[in-house]
Design a protein around this motif. Structure first.
Motif, short mmCIF file in Angstrom:
data_model
loop_
_atom_site.label_atom_id
_atom_site.label_comp_id
_atom_site.label_asym_id
_atom_site.label_seq_id
_atom_site.Cartn_x
_atom_site.Cartn_y
_atom_site.Cartn_z
N VAL A 24 0.85 -1.20 0.00
CA VAL A 24 0.00 0.00 0.00
C VAL A 24 0.88 1.24 0.00
O VAL A 24 0.68 2.15 -0.81
CB VAL A 24 -0.97 0.01 1.21
N GLU A 26 3.95 1.58 -0.95
CA GLU A 26 4.72 1.69 -2.19
C GLU A 26 3.84 1.88 -3.42
O GLU A 26 4.37 2.07 -4.52
CB GLU A 26 5.57 0.42 -2.37
N ARG A 27 2.53 1.80 -3.24
CA ARG A 27 1.57 1.91 -4.35
C ARG A 27 1.90 0.91 -5.46
O ARG A 27 1.90 1.23 -6.65
CB ARG A 27 1.54 3.33 -4.89
N SER A 28 2.16 -0.30 -5.04
CA SER A 28 2.52 -1.38 -5.97
C SER A 28 1.34 -1.72 -6.87
O SER A 28 0.18 -1.50 -6.50
CB SER A 28 2.90 -2.64 -5.19
N GLN A 29 1.65 -2.28 -8.01
CA GLN A 29 0.61 -2.83 -8.88
C GLN A 29 -0.06 -3.98 -8.13
O GLN A 29 0.60 -4.75 -7.45
CB GLN A 29 1.21 -3.34 -10.19
N GLN A 30 -1.38 -4.10 -8.29
CA GLN A 30 -2.11 -5.14 -7.58
C GLN A 30 -1.54 -6.52 -7.87
O GLN A 30 -1.40 -7.34 -6.96
CB GLN A 30 -3.59 -5.10 -7.96
N LEU A 80 -7.10 -0.18 2.29
CA LEU A 80 -6.40 -0.36 1.02
C LEU A 80 -5.69 -1.71 0.96
O LEU A 80 -5.49 -2.26 -0.13
CB LEU A 80 -5.41 0.78 0.81
#
Length: 117
Positions: A24, A26-30, A80
């Motif tokens: 979350v 790092e806003r990684s790709q799902q 998230l």
């Protein structure tokens, strides 16, 4: 379950919790986040087929849900992270008891949360 198995489960629960939160932040790709969560939650025992530990994914997701309900104004990561755990295999229908445990522990002033009934 042996003490060794219980310790291994607690370690896996902690890893799942930390990994979901990290993704979350790092806003990684799902797809990347879910793949790592599945890898962590997959139990590999020699001579047996790999087994996804849905129970552990569900414990983490439910505990996060309870923590968020306790302090929704400061617990922004959990909403998230929970969907990542569900896509990885957590059972949404099984989260409520773990949410209730965590909420009760936090409401009682005990430390509570992941792996702490």
């Amino acid at each position: 379950m042996s003490a060794h198995g219980a310790d291994r489960d607690r370690i896996t629960i902690a890893r799942l919790d930390g990994t979901a939160r990290r993704h979350v932040f790092e806003r990684s790709q799902q797809e990347v986040a879910v793949a790592e969560l599945v890898e962590i939650a997959t139990e590999r025992v020699q001579g047996r087929p790999p087994r996804l530990r849905v129970d552990l994914l569900t414990i983490v997701a439910g505990s996060m849900l309870g923590a968020h309900r306790h302090a929704p104004d400061v617990r922004w990561v959990e909403p998230l992270a929970i969907p990542l755990l569900i896509v990885a295999g957590a059972d949404p229908g099984g989260m409520e008891p773990h949410a209730d445990e965590t909420l009760k522990a936090l409401g009682d002033g005990r430390r509570g949360g992941i792996g702490q009934p």
